[in-house]
Scaffold this active site. Structure first.
Site, PDB file in Angstrom:
ATOM      1  N   LEU A  17      14.538  61.186  39.769  1.00 18.51           N
ATOM      2  CA  LEU A  17      15.979  61.110  39.492  1.00 18.51           C
ATOM      3  C   LEU A  17      16.349  61.757  38.166  1.00 18.51           C
ATOM      4  O   LEU A  17      17.440  62.317  38.008  1.00 18.51           O
ATOM      5  CB  LEU A  17      16.418  59.637  39.480  1.00 18.51           C
ATOM      6  CG  LEU A  17      16.175  58.847  40.773  1.00 18.51           C
ATOM      7  CD1 LEU A  17      16.632  57.402  40.597  1.00 18.51           C
ATOM      8  CD2 LEU A  17      16.883  59.500  41.946  1.00 18.51           C
ATOM      9  N   TYR A 156       8.524  43.795  37.781  1.00 20.10           N
ATOM     10  CA  TYR A 156       9.564  44.839  37.867  1.00 20.10           C
ATOM     11  C   TYR A 156      10.949  44.200  37.863  1.00 20.10           C
ATOM     12  O   TYR A 156      11.843  44.610  37.124  1.00 20.10           O
ATOM     13  CB  TYR A 156       9.330  45.640  39.154  1.00 20.10           C
ATOM     14  CG  TYR A 156      10.295  46.776  39.422  1.00 20.10           C
ATOM     15  CD1 TYR A 156      10.217  47.969  38.708  1.00 20.10           C
ATOM     16  CD2 TYR A 156      11.275  46.681  40.422  1.00 20.10           C
ATOM     17  CE1 TYR A 156      11.086  49.023  38.969  1.00 20.10           C
ATOM     18  CE2 TYR A 156      12.145  47.732  40.698  1.00 20.10           C
ATOM     19  CZ  TYR A 156      12.038  48.905  39.976  1.00 20.10           C
ATOM     20  OH  TYR A 156      12.902  49.953  40.240  1.00 20.10           O
TER      21      TYR A 156
HETATM   22  N1  LIG Z   1      13.628  56.222  43.525  1.00 19.65           N
HETATM   23  C1  LIG Z   1      14.181  55.088  43.908  1.00 19.65           C
HETATM   24  O1  LIG Z   1      14.331  54.844  45.115  1.00 19.65           O
HETATM   25  C2  LIG Z   1      14.639  54.093  42.874  1.00 19.65           C
HETATM   26  C3  LIG Z   1      15.313  52.942  43.322  1.00 19.65           C
HETATM   27  C4  LIG Z   1      15.745  52.017  42.379  1.00 19.65           C
HETATM   28  C5  LIG Z   1      15.520  52.236  41.027  1.00 19.65           C
HETATM   29  N2  LIG Z   1      14.870  53.350  40.617  1.00 19.65           N
HETATM   30  C6  LIG Z   1      14.671  53.534  39.169  1.00 19.65           C
HETATM   31  O2  LIG Z   1      15.081  54.832  38.814  1.00 19.65           O
HETATM   32  C7  LIG Z   1      14.309  55.309  37.730  1.00 19.65           C
HETATM   33  C8  LIG Z   1      13.701  56.651  38.069  1.00 19.65           C
HETATM   34  O3  LIG Z   1      12.945  56.498  39.248  1.00 19.65           O
HETATM   35  P1  LIG Z   1      12.243  57.713  40.043  1.00 19.65           P
HETATM   36  O4  LIG Z   1      12.226  57.340  41.472  1.00 19.65           O
HETATM   37  O5  LIG Z   1      12.810  59.000  39.627  1.00 19.65           O
HETATM   38  O6  LIG Z   1      10.756  57.490  39.525  1.00 19.65           O
HETATM   39  P2  LIG Z   1       9.653  58.508  39.092  1.00 19.65           P
HETATM   40  O7  LIG Z   1       8.395  57.724  39.003  1.00 19.65           O
HETATM   41  O8  LIG Z   1       9.699  59.728  39.954  1.00 19.65           O
HETATM   42  O9  LIG Z   1      10.179  58.867  37.659  1.00 19.65           O
HETATM   43  C9  LIG Z   1      10.111  57.960  36.605  1.00 19.65           C
HETATM   44  C10 LIG Z   1      10.109  58.755  35.347  1.00 19.65           C
HETATM   45  O10 LIG Z   1       9.833  57.880  34.257  1.00 19.65           O
HETATM   46  C11 LIG Z   1       8.797  58.438  33.499  1.00 19.65           C
HETATM   47  N3  LIG Z   1       8.047  57.430  32.762  1.00 19.65           N
HETATM   48  C12 LIG Z   1       7.289  56.411  33.237  1.00 19.65           C
HETATM   49  N4  LIG Z   1       6.731  55.735  32.211  1.00 19.65           N
HETATM   50  C13 LIG Z   1       7.160  56.361  31.081  1.00 19.65           C
HETATM   51  C14 LIG Z   1       6.925  56.134  29.691  1.00 19.65           C
HETATM   52  N5  LIG Z   1       6.125  55.156  29.256  1.00 19.65           N
HETATM   53  N6  LIG Z   1       7.535  56.958  28.811  1.00 19.65           N
HETATM   54  C15 LIG Z   1       8.324  57.959  29.227  1.00 19.65           C
HETATM   55  N7  LIG Z   1       8.584  58.233  30.515  1.00 19.65           N
HETATM   56  C16 LIG Z   1       7.988  57.432  31.421  1.00 19.65           C
HETATM   57  C17 LIG Z   1       7.928  59.187  34.500  1.00 19.65           C
HETATM   58  O11 LIG Z   1       7.100  60.125  33.879  1.00 19.65           O
HETATM   59  C18 LIG Z   1       9.022  59.826  35.358  1.00 19.65           C
HETATM   60  O12 LIG Z   1       9.510  61.008  34.763  1.00 19.65           O
HETATM   61  C19 LIG Z   1      13.255  54.222  37.440  1.00 19.65           C
HETATM   62  O13 LIG Z   1      13.686  53.431  36.365  1.00 19.65           O
HETATM   63  C20 LIG Z   1      13.231  53.421  38.737  1.00 19.65           C
HETATM   64  O14 LIG Z   1      12.833  52.076  38.542  1.00 19.65           O
HETATM   65  C21 LIG Z   1      14.420  54.295  41.507  1.00 19.65           C
END
Ligand SMILES: NC(=O)c1ccc[n+]([C@@H]2O[C@H](COP(=O)([O-])OP(=O)(O)OC[C@H]3O[C@@H](n4cnc5c(N)ncnc54)[C@H](O)[C@@H]3O)[C@@H](O)[C@H]2O)c1
Length: 270
Positions: A17, A156
């Site tokens: 995202l 989480y």
């Molecule tokens: N994809 C979904 O369906 C969904 C649904 C609900 C919530 N979310 C939330 O949206 C956000 C993004 O999700 P996504 O699906 O793109 O996940 P993703 O795992 O593809 O991306 C998460 C990002 O966070 C970064 N990250 C993780 N730990 C880190 C740290 N310690 N320092 C810096 N960066 C760090 C990762 O490198 C990555 O760029 C998250 O907070 C997730 O909980 C996603």
């Protein structure tokens, strides 16, 4: 352009995202400061945005490390002179029985999803208040898990609900100073998570049957849709909104699990 010359920090911008958030903000005129742990992907995105005429800066940052958060904010101010917006997007998802979670695992999820987002909120808000034309908008990316939960999601969900809690407190504290703080809670998005869900299912069509029954719009959320919701919360279009937790979920959290599978004759109009 909704974010012309606004300086916006986005964490976790290297994939998922966060990439769509950086691209949409840049297309709307923002100077985007993209933070993640891996250099390669961030720099690729930075050059893509610059080639399209946008302004971007990559900063290596592990959001669980306070020194990295300080460096991120200082880098943004050194490069662009101010901070107008923050998207706390970096997060780690986590699935394990509550009976099995270790202290180390609990601490890791809290350090990234909750503590990291709180202290970056604090650093950015301090900067937003001391600059010329004080004010700004902060968006926390939580989840539909702030509305209801699933087994295996205890750390989480504790972290994501914690984001809602501190955001309301900070929103109230800073409301008369021009800094708004809101939470955006996505449902199931078309990112790596979806690929993992399909991979674990007996077949993709069976997987869709399940999700079509549980998502009223019968489709996944595209990353650009989440980015556009962030754009709304970052921009002046949402100037009256602070302390909110907005569900971006195609109706998922509005659906009653106990809905009737047939039309009951005893209900008038049914
Ligand atoms: N994809 C979904 O369906 C969904 C649904 C609900 C919530 N979310 C939330 O949206 C956000 C993004 O999700 P996504 O699906 O793109 O996940 P993703 O795992 O593809 O991306 C998460 C990002 O966070 C970064 N990250 C993780 N730990 C880190 C740290 N310690 N320092 C810096 N960066 C760090 C990762 O490198 C990555 O760029 C998250 O907070 C997730 O909980 C996603």
């Amino acid at each position: 352009m909704l974010l012309k010359n606004k300086v916006i920090i986005i964490t976790g911008a290297s994939k998922g995202l966060g990439v769509a958030m950086a691209e949409v903000c840049a297309q709307q005129g923002a100077r985007v400061v993209m933070a993640a742990r891996s250099k390669g992907l961030l720099e690729e995105l930075e050059s893509k945005i610059k080639k399209a005429g946008g302004e971007a800066l990559s900063v290596i940052c592990d959001v669980s490390k306070p020194a990295d958060l300080k460096h991120l904010v200082e880098s943004a101010v050194d490069a662009f002179g101010r901070i107008d917006g923050l998207i706390n997007n970096a997060g780690v998802n986590y699935v394990k029985s509550a009976l099995e979670v270790t202290e180390e695992e609990w601490d890791r999820v809290m350090a990234v999803d909750l503590k990291g987002s709180f202290f970056l909120t604090q650093l950015c808000a301090r900067q937003m208040l001391k600059q010329k034309d004080p004010g700004g908008s902060i968006v926390q990316i939580a989840s539909v898990h702030t509305h209801a939960s699933l087994e295996g999601a205890a750390p989480y969900d504790a972290a994501k609900c914690g984001m809602v809690g501190f955001s309301k407190a900070v929103a109230v504290e800073l409301a008369d100073k021009g800094v708004r703080v809101n939470v955006l809670s996505p449902g199931l998005c078309r990112t790596e998570i979806w690929k993992d869900i399909v991979a674990a299912a007996p077949s993709e069509s069976e997987c869709w049957d399940y999700w079509n029954a549980n998502i009223p719009a019968k489709k996944l959320i595209e990353p650009e849709e989440i980015a556009n919701a962030c754009l709304f919360l970052l921009s002046d279009l949402s100037s009256s909104i602070t302390g909110a937790n907005l569900m971006a979920d195609h109706g998922m959290t509005s659906l009653l699990v106990s809905r009737e599978p047939y039309a009951s004759k005893s209900i008038e109009g049914g």
